[in-house]
Structure formats: structure tokens, C-alpha cells
Design a protein around this motif. Structure first.
Motif, PDB file in Angstrom:
ATOM      1  N   GLU A 128       7.205  33.010 -19.106  1.00 19.47           N
ATOM      2  CA  GLU A 128       7.597  31.617 -19.314  1.00 19.47           C
ATOM      3  C   GLU A 128       8.843  31.295 -18.499  1.00 19.47           C
ATOM      4  O   GLU A 128       9.858  31.973 -18.615  1.00 19.47           O
ATOM      5  N   SER A 129       8.750  30.250 -17.718  1.00 26.52           N
ATOM      6  CA  SER A 129       9.887  29.877 -16.874  1.00 26.52           C
ATOM      7  C   SER A 129      10.955  29.097 -17.637  1.00 26.52           C
ATOM      8  O   SER A 129      12.119  29.117 -17.265  1.00 26.52           O
ATOM      9  N   GLY A 130      10.588  28.448 -18.734  1.00 31.91           N
ATOM     10  CA  GLY A 130      11.543  27.589 -19.428  1.00 31.91           C
ATOM     11  C   GLY A 130      12.360  28.296 -20.504  1.00 31.91           C
ATOM     12  O   GLY A 130      13.216  27.681 -21.130  1.00 31.91           O
ATOM     13  N   LEU A 131      12.145  29.579 -20.716  1.00 37.69           N
ATOM     14  CA  LEU A 131      12.850  30.298 -21.773  1.00 37.69           C
ATOM     15  C   LEU A 131      14.265  30.643 -21.329  1.00 37.69           C
ATOM     16  O   LEU A 131      14.487  31.108 -20.214  1.00 37.69           O
ATOM     17  N   ASP A 132      15.202  30.414 -22.207  1.00 35.28           N
ATOM     18  CA  ASP A 132      16.595  30.771 -21.947  1.00 35.28           C
ATOM     19  C   ASP A 132      16.663  32.286 -21.715  1.00 35.28           C
ATOM     20  O   ASP A 132      16.143  33.066 -22.523  1.00 35.28           O
TER      21      ASP A 132
END
Length: 187
Positions: A128-132
Motif C-alpha cells: 500500500e502506497s498510502g500507509l504511513d
């Protein structure tokens, strides 16, 4: 049936059974299951389900279900009694073996599924690219911790019991031994 009467007439034994039931409840084990285990652990002779139900004042159906659970944990076993067709049960009385079986059962029922779920979460998080990145790092840290604990547990099962007992009795002295053998001192 005199062995039951002797056990339940003892204040100390009764308190042990009640305390073990409370402890089991605190650990997420049904109180009746824990009390039956305690009764069988203290009993000098195998007991049948009717004797257990009478001694503890619990329903026969509850005893039957509890016995199945204890057998599945390998904390008790069925034993034949000459001249009696009913099933009788006795507890594992070696406390070290009992502890190992409980630890193995809890690991299989709780830790292993958590490890699998965490592995799937980390695998998904890594795509996942949007995970912190902090959240990903914390999941990976948890996964590493569980993997290390699992390896340690499996390793400890291979340690001969006398050495395991000695190791446990050493407690924090092990840290001093690690420092003596060249390990790094921690904080």
C-alpha cells in the motif's frame, strides 16, 4: 468415592480448587474447566464424571464438556478402572509437563493465529502506497517480536528439563553470565 470426600472436606484443598477456578477465569478458561482440573490434580485416584459433578456441585453436562476440553489440552487423560465401565480421568501431575502443555496449547490457539494474521497485514501494508511508514514499521516490529518469541519458545522445548529448571531459577543472573562471556551490556 472416599477420595472425593477427603478432598472436599479439606479447607486447603477446597480453597485450592476455588483459587484455580478463579485463576483459570482470569486467563480466559471457563471456571468449571479449571476447577475440574484442580480436583483431578489433587485426587489420589481417578474420578468419573458423576464423582466430579458431585464433588464440585456442578451439572453433569458441564462436567462432560469440561472433561472434553481438558482432554484436548492433554491436561487429563482417560484411564480404565477395573470393574467399572464408566470413564475415569486423572490429571497430569508433573507441573513442568503441565506448564509446557498449557503454553503449547495457548501458543497454538492464540499466538499462531495472531502471527498468521499479522503476517497477512504486513504483506498487505508493504504493497500500500498510502500507509504511513511509521505504521508499517510498527507492524513489522510486532511481526519480528512474535517471530523471535516463537523461535525462543521452540528452542526452550528442546532444553532438557533439569537445565531448563536451572535456567529459570537463575533468573536475571543469566544477564550477568551474558556480560561475563562478552555480550554487550544493555542500558
Amino acid at each position: 468415592m472416599t477420595e472425593i470426600i477427603d478432598i472436599t472436606k479439606s479447607n486447603a484443598a477446597s480453597q485450592f480448587i476455588l483459587y484455580w477456578g478463579d485463576m483459570g477465569n482470569q486467563w480466559g478458561v471457563n471456571r468449571s474447566v479449571a476447577q475440574i482440573h484442580a480436583l483431578l490434580y489433587l485426587s489420589a485416584k481417578p474420578l468419573n464424571a458423576e464423582q466430579i459433578a458431585e464433588a464440585l456441585g456442578i451439572a453433569r453436562s458441564n462436567v462432560s464438556n469440561s472433561l472434553k476440553e481438558l482432554v484436548s489440552w492433554r491436561l487429563i487423560r482417560r484411564v480404565p478402572v477395573p470393574g467399572d465401565r464408566r470413564e475415569h480421568y486423572e490429571a497430569e501431575v508433573d507441573v513442568w509437563e503441565m506448564g509446557i502443555r498449557i503454553a503449547q496449547g495457548r501458543k497454538e490457539r492464540e499466538i499462531d493465529p495472531a502471527t498468521q494474521a499479522l503476517r497477512a497485514c504486513v504483506a498487505q501494508a508493504e504493497t500500500e502506497s498510502g500507509l504511513d511508514p511509521i505504521a508499517l514499521k510498527r507492524m513489522q516490529d510486532m511481526q519480528d517480536f512474535l517471530a523471535t518469541a516463537d523461535t525462543w519458545f521452540r528452542d526452550m522445548l528442546t532444553v532438557p528439563r533439569p537445565k531448563l529448571v536451572m535456567l529459570m531459577k537463575m533468573g536475571t543472573k543469566v544477564v550477568s553470565l551474558l556480560n561475563f562471556t562478552g555480550g554487550k551490556k544493555s542500558g
